[in-house]
Design an enzyme around this catalytic site. Sequence first.
Site, PDB file in Angstrom:
ATOM      1  N   ASP A  10      41.349  40.581  44.015  1.00 60.37           N
ATOM      2  CA  ASP A  10      41.190  39.184  43.580  1.00 60.37           C
ATOM      3  C   ASP A  10      42.551  38.550  43.298  1.00 60.37           C
ATOM      4  O   ASP A  10      42.742  37.881  42.284  1.00 60.37           O
ATOM      5  CB  ASP A  10      40.304  39.124  42.336  1.00 60.37           C
ATOM      6  CG  ASP A  10      39.734  37.724  42.121  1.00 60.37           C
ATOM      7  OD1 ASP A  10      39.303  37.441  40.980  1.00 60.37           O
ATOM      8  OD2 ASP A  10      39.728  36.908  43.067  1.00 60.37           O
ATOM      9  N   GLY A  30      36.573  32.037  32.772  1.00 59.11           N
ATOM     10  CA  GLY A  30      36.772  32.274  34.190  1.00 59.11           C
ATOM     11  C   GLY A  30      35.517  32.812  34.822  1.00 59.11           C
ATOM     12  O   GLY A  30      34.447  32.843  34.199  1.00 59.11           O
TER      13      GLY A  30
END
Length: 905
Positions: free
Chosen positions: A165, A25
């Site tokens: 996030d 990621g």
Amino acid sequence: MSGVPERLAAALADRYRLERELGQGGMATVYLAEDLKHRRKVALKVLRPELAAVIGAERFLAEIRTTANLQHPHILPLFDSGRTGGQALKDSLGPESPQAAPKGPSVADGGDDFLFYVMPFIEGESLRDRLTREKQLPIPEAVQIASEVASALDYAHRHGVIHRDIKPENILLHDGRALVADFGIALAASKAGATRMTETGMSLGTPHYMSPEQAMGERELDARSDVYALGATTYELLTGEPPFTGPTAQAIIAKVMTSTPEPVTTLRKTVPPHVAAAVHQAIQKLPADRFPSAAAFGAALHAEGSATTAAYVPAAAPGLWRQVSSLLGALSVGLIGLTAWALTRHAATTGPAVFDAALPDSAPMTFAATTATTAYGSSDRNLSISAAGDFAVYAARQGDSTFLWYRSLRDAAAHQIAGTRGATAPRVSPDGSRVAFFVGDRVMVAPVAGGEVRRLLEGKSVISLEWLSATQLLAADFDGNRLSWLDPEGGSTRTKSIARCAFGAWIPESGQLICSYNRTALLVDPESGERSTIRSARPDGSPGSPLAGSAFRVVDNRYLVYLSVDGSLNAARYDPARRLVQRSVTLVAGVRREAIGEAQFDLAADGMLVYAPGVDAAVGRMVRLRSGGTPEPLPMEMADFQRYDLSRDRRWLAAVVQAAAGTELRIYDLRDGQHFTWLKGEMIRHPLWSPDGEQLLLAMRDSTRWTILRGAPSSGVRPDTVAGFAYDPGNPDPVDFHDDHSAVAQDWAASITTRFDPGVSHPRLDTVLTGARFVSVSPNGKLILYQTMEESRIVVTAFPVAGRRWQLSSEGVEPLWLSGTEVLFRSGVSWYLARLNPETGEPLGAPTFWARDPRFSDTSGWSNRPSHDGGIIYVQGPAQTSTGYLRAVPNWVAQMKAAVDAANR
């Protein structure tokens, strides 16, 4: 062990047995592991080296402990965290891996460690996986997931933790419930590394779900930022796509800041009105207009008929632009989130390896807007790389000056280059032995390895510099109207006058310069001065409109690389014989673009691209400034403003804005920030209001013709032609609209000033001055003010020109009348005030400092105009002034060629 580096596994063998890589990621590589002590499966996440370097091990570990105390049924718990064996990780990845590419120590405090944290291994899937498979979720299930996430967020917010996030990738689905992941890394990165993440261009958040305040780089976010992200996620659960989409991160951020999303019920009619209303309230642009807490949002999703949400109207409310403009610097810093967004998509993309070269904390690269050492300042790039692609030279601000720094692209070596105090705009020689640069208006050259520094040219207004070979340099002086061929050994200099050319690069195959002229591409033969326009090819292959963009580079005389008008790095096939480009391809977003259009990137002969990631400084906000005051944003959206003028009653702003298909002349009503587009064209220049604020005088061109126009925007009809000319870059522009029968025009290329009557058709243009720029007539009509061409002096004399000429300053640009007795002029990012006799022009004392703004944006043409209340208006650029790293893409040119060729088959 599929995908697990052996030495990484060995470093953790006493606690965890790594089985396989689960994925990568934006922040970490994730491995499936067995917790040996507790005999359970876990997800072990190893921080990406560049993020570890930003945060630092001790700070990361200290901050992440806070999240270990978050105990909630919808929060994925944190089991463990630590540091160990970072050098083993670096070695195991191998020298060719982008993660192992030179970028300095793996953590900020210089150790050989890497950082990890451990969470439960969830057998289920992420919400992103579910959306990929099903596109939209059943409405009850979407509401349930959003409510569970809202409950988790509310719990965390009450314990002082903001996630920052929230997105489908960070919401896991397990055993019929939602689990929010990565609270730990969000807190650690935001608190421990906030300052350095901003400096290096990294940011938590993903453009599709990022709140406007997070997009603009605010560090102090509160619960309402997470509410926005959850609202955007819920919008996607219901409709199948986020509220705002676009081809690039920049395009998405632009919509986040300025657009209204499509109503949920338009995209999916079965969504209950109260659910749609709750989602839209959650994604309001101003935090004050959202729910005050995640709990309130969760409750509203179930509150059918609630007065809180039932009144939602999807159309833009009055004063929207005023609200949006209060979010300082919104779009200008939107691209800070690009790095993290791009990295989250790493596993799903293909292309060349990419690595980041960290710069010393004490010497970040400074951008052109902040290196103004002359009256003009710099519109150039502060980055250059060697032909072999083995090192970069960049300008760094240290203390009250700038210096050039060497940064290896093969290892972590970096050092200051001796003798470069005050230097900007470096250019590495083709053989890599020397670097040429500016110090003010002087052209200098120094050995990269250190040694004697030579002065090659004492210029007047030097704006461009290029190596023609290892033994010859070409400089554009007098603001681009004079070319000088320089010998780096200090030999003789040859000069030649040409029409203005702020060139982007030298084309060795054709012996031409490629210039950027008002955001279009021109070819110039430096010997003959012959100019030609590069155009886009129409579908039938015939020449179309001039190619719009800037920072042009020709590769192998077959490809053209440039920045498009939206700030993306594009490339297209180029036919040098016909001067045509074919279909273009967008390749890179997030390259720092300066206000005038140049960009901070360079190409090596071996095909490497190196660029400074950053925000688009060409997009700014319009502000008003008075002496000693603070810039005040005008109630209007941010845009790529080119030229502008304010009516004397201070209500109407006429602004030329760069658009995808040329330029637009927009008329803004400053009472509420609303606007309409009056004209569109290839190029519109210098709109000027008449004294009564009813009419505008301007210049406009198409492919063959240049015209001076006059008309009333309120009429809604196209203006009348005052005068027309066959198109040539040197045609006159109006620069002063004194009254209905008196105006002044400026031929910028030839530096000829003419006077004409704008009230008659095809008036005679009488020459009144030569060698002058930025000319204007005093309010009483008796004096004419201007900037000299060669020495950039500020001068005033009688009008019509006669008698003595008074010098108000020995250096300055863009003078304007602040009143009948006061003149304002600029030097770099500072303004100075001169007082004079309104009848004779005689100075009444020396100029005095008036104001300074480091974020001043030097737009095309006249970049500051009177505000008619004792101040000025101008465009203010982004707050970002430097970067802490460079991004390198090896073999990028080959990738570019393949992409362009594929698009043009």
